[in-house]
Structures are given as structure tokens and as C-alpha cells.
Design an enzyme around this catalytic site. Structure first.
Site, PDB file in Angstrom:
ATOM      1  N   GLU A  31      38.584  36.911  66.252  1.00 11.07           N
ATOM      2  CA  GLU A  31      37.524  36.306  65.445  1.00 11.07           C
ATOM      3  C   GLU A  31      37.491  34.793  65.589  1.00 11.07           C
ATOM      4  O   GLU A  31      38.535  34.133  65.606  1.00 11.07           O
ATOM      5  CB  GLU A  31      37.756  36.659  63.972  1.00 11.07           C
ATOM      6  CG  GLU A  31      36.691  36.113  63.030  1.00 11.07           C
ATOM      7  CD  GLU A  31      36.890  36.569  61.587  1.00 11.07           C
ATOM      8  OE1 GLU A  31      36.013  36.280  60.755  1.00 11.07           O
ATOM      9  OE2 GLU A  31      37.921  37.215  61.301  1.00 11.07           O
ATOM     10  N   GLU A  38      31.069  40.547  54.137  1.00 10.73           N
ATOM     11  CA  GLU A  38      32.226  39.720  53.814  1.00 10.73           C
ATOM     12  C   GLU A  38      31.743  38.456  53.108  1.00 10.73           C
ATOM     13  O   GLU A  38      31.893  37.347  53.598  1.00 10.73           O
ATOM     14  CB  GLU A  38      33.018  39.375  55.089  1.00 10.73           C
ATOM     15  CG  GLU A  38      34.425  38.875  54.791  1.00 10.73           C
ATOM     16  CD  GLU A  38      35.150  38.394  56.028  1.00 10.73           C
ATOM     17  OE1 GLU A  38      36.302  38.792  56.230  1.00 10.73           O
ATOM     18  OE2 GLU A  38      34.564  37.603  56.802  1.00 10.73           O
TER      19      GLU A  38
END
EC number: 5.3.1.22
Length: 279
Positions: free
Chosen positions: A155, A256
Site C-alpha cells: 500500500e 476505510e
């Protein structure tokens, strides 16, 4: 197309945190969702007691939701840490101790995506030394994940909130993905495209999508500014997800984001109830 055509899951480490961990899967189900994801829930230990693992597994099973994403141990998150695998010494050892635990937990729930957060730069340590350690640990993680048919996600975070993390752009993260795949020959390292983080970096999101959709294994969203629900900021998230779909991405989209000053159950009004269950 639009939001109703996506496959969403709820990140239970940022939503429903007003509830105890074991109550969150059922809360997500009550809100209409059938899939969830998690950061590593035990920030103090990479190897929790089997009873704790079993209790969380039961809570997920009993709620009737599917675990579609799980972080490897990443240190104090939320908090000052941004991962453990590139940090020499105890944190790297903790990451390695966690690999088999996280993979087995994922296997037991049919989860096939494991996020490996890179980690901050350490003062006084040569960045090249940290990058070599990171590659070594990511290779171990990728090989372990391959045993259960899972992918390892890399990520890109954002520089304003993570100034010590070296992976703060899509190209930087994808470069690591390519290095891991070259080292293992497995091809199971993939890019985690978090549209909030990339927007905080000022990246050209349509260009990132067009360039990297084929290497993307998971997508996460939050609006910007504020990291709130879609519609609370200015990101054209619906259009961006449509662009991803047109570019060939058909995987999960992780919610998220922060619920704001309201209960998490009220933070999904942007998504029709009928569109929350994964197809």
C-alpha cells in the site's frame, strides 16, 4: 454504473470502533454488509493466544460475514507506526513471527488478501538496508500467502500523515510490488490502491487508475478532505470507481473511512441498503 455496482467491504478497524472488536462483525451485518476487512487487531502482539483468534473467528462466522482482507502485524496502528517489516530488530522479528499466524487465520476464514504495511524510515539506518530487509520479509510473506492461494498487498500511504514512510506514491508502491514478484516468481504481490492516500499526495487519480489497475489487488476509499464517508469531501469517488471498473478492476472496495461524530451505523447513508450486500 455507480456505487451500487461495486463490491464493498467494511473495515472494522476504523468503522464500528465504538463497539468491542467481537461485536463489530455483527454490527456490519446489521447494517447490510456481507464482507469485512481488518487491520491486525492485536497491536501489542503478533502472536495472540489461540483463544483470542478463535473468538474473533467465531464472531465473524456467527455474523455471517466474509473476511476479505487482513493486515499482517504492523505495529501500533492507528498510532505512530506505519508497518513493521522494514524496521530492523524487534519489529522485523515480530513481523516474521506473525506471518504464519496471520496466514493461518486468513485460511480459516477463506480470506485471500493480506496487507503488508512497509514501515517508517529509522534514523541512523541506511535506507538501502531497510529496503533490503523489507524485500526479504515480503518474499517470506508472499511465499506463505501463496500456500493458501492468497495475495500480498503493498500500500501507498500519504506523506502529510506519514512523513517517515517511504511508500507515499503509487509508483513507489508498485516498484516494490514488482521487486517482490521478480524475487519470488509467484506473481502474488499486488498494489493496494487507497484513493484517499493518493489524493492526499496530490496524485493524478485517473492517471494512476489507468496505469496501475492491472496490478491492483485491492482498493480502499475515503473522501478528502477529512477521511470521511463519500460525499463529505470533494473526491469524485463514484466516477473513480467506475473508471477502475472500466479499466478491468473487479475486486473489493474497502470502506476505510471515519464515521465522524455519529455512530458508524449511520455513516452509510450514501449507499442504498440494497447495494451493501456483496454480489
Amino acid at each position: 454504473m455507480g456505487f451500487a455496482d461495486q463490491r464493498f467491504n467494511v473495515n472494522l478497524s476504523i468503522l464500528f470502533t465504538e463497539l468491542p472488536l467481537l461485536e463489530r462483525p455483527a454490527a456490519a451485518a446489521a447494517a447490510g454488509f456481507t464482507a469485512v476487512e481488518l487491520w491486525w487487531p492485536w497491536i501489542d502482539t503478533p502472536t495472540p493466544e489461540q483463544s483470542e483468534l478463535d473468538a474473533l473467528r467465531k464472531a465473524i462466522d456467527d455474523a455471517g460475514v466474509r473476511l476479505t482482507g487482513l493486515n499482517f502485524y504492523a505495529g501500533r496502528l492507528p498510532g505512530p507506526d506505519r508497518g513493521a517489516l522494514s524496521v530492523p530488530g524487534e519489529e522485523s522479528e515480530r513481523f516474521r513471527a506473525n506471518i504464519d499466524v496471520a496466514v493461518e487465520f486468513a485460511r480459516s476464514l477463506g480470506c485471500t488478501a493480506l496487507n503488508a504495511l512497509y514501515g517508517n524510515r529509522v534514523e541512523g539506518v541506511d535506507p538501502a538496508e531497510q529496503d533490503a530487509l523489507a524485500l526479504e520479509n515480503l518474499v517470506l510473506a508472499a511465499r506463505a500467502a501463496d500456500r493458501i492461494g492468497a495475495i500480498v498487498l503493498i500500500e501507498a500511504l500519504n506523506k502529510p500523515e506519514s512523513p517517515l514512510c517511504p511508500l507515499v506514491s503509487a509508483p513507489a508502491a508498485v516498484e516494490v510490488v514488482d521487486r517482490v514478484n521478480a524475487a519470488t516468481g509467484l506473481g502474488n504481490a499486488r498494489f493496494l490502491m487507497d484513493l484517499y492516500h493518493l489524493s492526499m499526495n496530490g496524485e493524478d487519480l485517473p492517471a494512476v487508475i489507468d496505469r496501475y489497475a492491472a496490478k491492483t489487488g485491492h482498493v480502499q476509499i475515503a473522501d478528502n478532505p477529512g477521511r470521511g464517508a463519500p460525499g463529505t469531501g470533494s473526491l469524485p469517488l463514484e466516477d473513480l470507481l467506475d473508471r477502475l471498473a472500466k479499466a478491468g478492476y473487479d475486486g473489493w472496495v474497502g470502506l476505510e473511512y471515519k464515521p465522524g461524530d455519529r455512530p458508524s451505523a449511520e455513516a452509510f447513508d450514501w449507499l442504498p441498503a440494497g447495494a451493501r450486500a456483496a454480489r
